[in-house]
Design a protein around this motif. Structure first.
Motif, PDB file in Angstrom:
ATOM      1  N   ILE A 186       0.841  -1.198   0.000  1.00 37.23           N
ATOM      2  CA  ILE A 186       0.000   0.000   0.000  1.00 37.23           C
ATOM      3  C   ILE A 186       0.872   1.241   0.000  1.00 37.23           C
ATOM      4  N   ARG A 187       1.852   1.271   0.873  1.00 35.85           N
ATOM      5  CA  ARG A 187       2.773   2.415   0.971  1.00 35.85           C
ATOM      6  C   ARG A 187       3.480   2.639  -0.372  1.00 35.85           C
ATOM      7  N   ASP A 188       3.963   1.556  -0.997  1.00 34.28           N
ATOM      8  CA  ASP A 188       4.669   1.665  -2.265  1.00 34.28           C
ATOM      9  C   ASP A 188       3.748   2.180  -3.377  1.00 34.28           C
ATOM     10  N   ALA A 189       2.526   1.660  -3.439  1.00 37.53           N
ATOM     11  CA  ALA A 189       1.578   2.106  -4.471  1.00 37.53           C
ATOM     12  C   ALA A 189       1.251   3.588  -4.315  1.00 37.53           C
ATOM     13  N   ILE A 190       1.050   4.037  -3.080  1.00 41.31           N
ATOM     14  CA  ILE A 190       0.684   5.433  -2.850  1.00 41.31           C
ATOM     15  C   ILE A 190       1.856   6.371  -3.104  1.00 41.31           C
ATOM     16  N   LEU A 191       3.019   6.037  -2.595  1.00 45.91           N
ATOM     17  CA  LEU A 191       4.149   6.953  -2.701  1.00 45.91           C
ATOM     18  C   LEU A 191       4.901   6.868  -4.025  1.00 45.91           C
ATOM     19  N   ASN A 192       4.964   5.667  -4.623  1.00 47.23           N
ATOM     20  CA  ASN A 192       5.810   5.486  -5.801  1.00 47.23           C
ATOM     21  C   ASN A 192       5.091   5.033  -7.059  1.00 47.23           C
ATOM     22  N   GLY A 193       3.877   4.574  -6.919  1.00 44.09           N
ATOM     23  CA  GLY A 193       3.167   4.024  -8.072  1.00 44.09           C
ATOM     24  C   GLY A 193       1.862   4.737  -8.330  1.00 44.09           C
ATOM     25  N   THR A 194       0.827   3.933  -8.480  1.00 44.54           N
ATOM     26  CA  THR A 194      -0.515   4.447  -8.710  1.00 44.54           C
ATOM     27  C   THR A 194      -1.334   4.218  -7.452  1.00 44.54           C
ATOM     28  N   PRO A 195      -1.718   5.273  -6.743  1.00 55.81           N
ATOM     29  CA  PRO A 195      -2.428   5.109  -5.466  1.00 55.81           C
ATOM     30  C   PRO A 195      -3.683   4.239  -5.546  1.00 55.81           C
TER      31      PRO A 195
ATOM     32  N   ASP B 207      -4.037   1.579  -7.025  1.00 53.05           N
ATOM     33  CA  ASP B 207      -3.642   0.175  -6.948  1.00 53.05           C
ATOM     34  C   ASP B 207      -3.648  -0.346  -5.508  1.00 53.05           C
ATOM     35  N   ALA B 208      -3.677   0.554  -4.541  1.00 57.68           N
ATOM     36  CA  ALA B 208      -3.720   0.149  -3.137  1.00 57.68           C
ATOM     37  C   ALA B 208      -5.123  -0.269  -2.706  1.00 57.68           C
ATOM     38  N   SER B 209      -6.137   0.136  -3.443  1.00 52.90           N
ATOM     39  CA  SER B 209      -7.528  -0.157  -3.058  1.00 52.90           C
ATOM     40  C   SER B 209      -7.824  -1.637  -2.836  1.00 52.90           C
ATOM     41  N   PRO B 210      -7.384  -2.543  -3.729  1.00 54.84           N
ATOM     42  CA  PRO B 210      -7.672  -3.963  -3.495  1.00 54.84           C
ATOM     43  C   PRO B 210      -7.042  -4.514  -2.215  1.00 54.84           C
ATOM     44  N   LEU B 211      -6.049  -3.813  -1.693  1.00 53.05           N
ATOM     45  CA  LEU B 211      -5.373  -4.251  -0.477  1.00 53.05           C
ATOM     46  C   LEU B 211      -6.027  -3.702   0.787  1.00 53.05           C
ATOM     47  N   LEU B 212      -7.053  -2.865   0.603  1.00 46.97           N
ATOM     48  CA  LEU B 212      -7.770  -2.264   1.723  1.00 46.97           C
ATOM     49  C   LEU B 212      -9.144  -2.903   1.874  1.00 46.97           C
ATOM     50  N   GLU B 213      -9.526  -3.144   3.104  1.00 45.02           N
ATOM     51  CA  GLU B 213     -10.878  -3.604   3.399  1.00 45.02           C
ATOM     52  C   GLU B 213     -11.595  -2.457   4.102  1.00 45.02           C
ATOM     53  N   TYR B 214     -12.785  -2.121   3.629  1.00 39.70           N
ATOM     54  CA  TYR B 214     -13.596  -1.005   4.124  1.00 39.70           C
ATOM     55  C   TYR B 214     -12.996   0.345   3.766  1.00 39.70           C
ATOM     56  N   GLY B 215     -12.153   0.369   2.736  1.00 41.83           N
ATOM     57  CA  GLY B 215     -11.569   1.614   2.262  1.00 41.83           C
ATOM     58  C   GLY B 215     -11.272   1.527   0.776  1.00 41.83           C
ATOM     59  N   CYS B 216     -11.303   2.672   0.110  1.00 45.23           N
ATOM     60  CA  CYS B 216     -11.090   2.709  -1.335  1.00 45.23           C
ATOM     61  C   CYS B 216     -10.461   4.046  -1.707  1.00 45.23           C
ATOM     62  N   ILE B 217      -9.530   4.019  -2.655  1.00 49.60           N
ATOM     63  CA  ILE B 217      -8.914   5.235  -3.171  1.00 49.60           C
ATOM     64  C   ILE B 217      -9.393   5.403  -4.600  1.00 49.60           C
ATOM     65  N   GLU B 218      -9.960   6.574  -4.886  1.00 53.49           N
ATOM     66  CA  GLU B 218     -10.482   6.861  -6.220  1.00 53.49           C
ATOM     67  C   GLU B 218      -9.699   8.013  -6.833  1.00 53.49           C
ATOM     68  N   LEU B 219      -9.494   7.948  -8.153  1.00 55.69           N
ATOM     69  CA  LEU B 219      -8.839   8.999  -8.902  1.00 55.69           C
ATOM     70  C   LEU B 219      -9.851  10.070  -9.264  1.00 55.69           C
ATOM     71  N   LEU B 220      -9.490  11.320  -9.037  1.00 59.28           N
ATOM     72  CA  LEU B 220     -10.318  12.454  -9.460  1.00 59.28           C
ATOM     73  C   LEU B 220      -9.542  13.186 -10.540  1.00 59.28           C
ATOM     74  N   ILE B 221     -10.155  13.371 -11.690  1.00 63.74           N
ATOM     75  CA  ILE B 221      -9.520  14.131 -12.747  1.00 63.74           C
ATOM     76  C   ILE B 221     -10.073  15.540 -12.651  1.00 63.74           C
ATOM     77  N   MET B 222      -9.211  16.444 -12.258  1.00 63.51           N
ATOM     78  CA  MET B 222      -9.622  17.827 -12.038  1.00 63.51           C
ATOM     79  C   MET B 222      -9.424  18.610 -13.328  1.00 63.51           C
ATOM     80  N   SER B 223     -10.382  19.465 -13.618  1.00 61.08           N
ATOM     81  CA  SER B 223     -10.252  20.261 -14.848  1.00 61.08           C
ATOM     82  C   SER B 223     -10.128  21.724 -14.531  1.00 61.08           C
TER      83      SER B 223
END
Length: 138
Positions: free
Chosen positions: A111-120, A122-138
């Motif tokens: 999780i730490r590696d995905a958030i800090l060095n990869g695609t955050p 990607d950490a979602s499947p490793l979390l239970e009762y939590g999810c990280i979503e991408l927001l595309i800001m315009s």
């Protein structure tokens, strides 16, 4: 309730949640981590940073199935700009939620590696009762 109705309701809930997130981005950015620093970083780093600065992540508390209807934008109303300090703030949020017992993690190092060095996200499947979503800001 029939399977067709259930599927329709799930799709409708997902569409409503997605729309709520998109609409809320405009108001959330005032609460987002590093909002003031993002424009300066964009000016200093050039066009590559400009593309990155248009993205942000939001952490949602949710049910075990990560159903979009369980992700409440009114409860999780903080966006994390896609930058080093924004990702560190997102990781701190995950660690706070873990310490409070609100979520569970199967592999904190991944999780730490995905958030800090990869695609955050990607950490979602490793979390239970939590999810990280991408927001595309315009």
């Amino acid at each position: 309730m029939t399977r067709k109705n259930s599927s329709y309701i799930e799709k409708l809930a997902a569409d409503i949640a997605r729309k709520a997130v998109q609409d809320a981005v405009r108001t959330i950015t005032g609460k987002s981590k590093e909002v003031e620093a993002a424009p300066q970083a964009v000016e200093d780093a050039g066009s590559t940073a400009s593309a990155e600065a248009k993205n942000a992540y939001i952490f949602f508390n949710c049910d075990a199935e990560k159903a979009p209807a369980s992700m409440n934008i009114r409860f999780n109303d903080e966006a994390y700009i896609d930058s080093v300090s924004g990702r560190e703030a997102l990781l701190a949020k995950i660690e706070t939620e873990l310490a409070a017992g609100k979520i569970k993690a199967s592999d904190m190092e991944a999780i730490r590696d995905a958030i800090l060095n990869g695609t955050p996200t990607d950490a979602s499947p490793l979390l239970e009762y939590g999810c990280i979503e991408l927001l595309i800001m315009s």
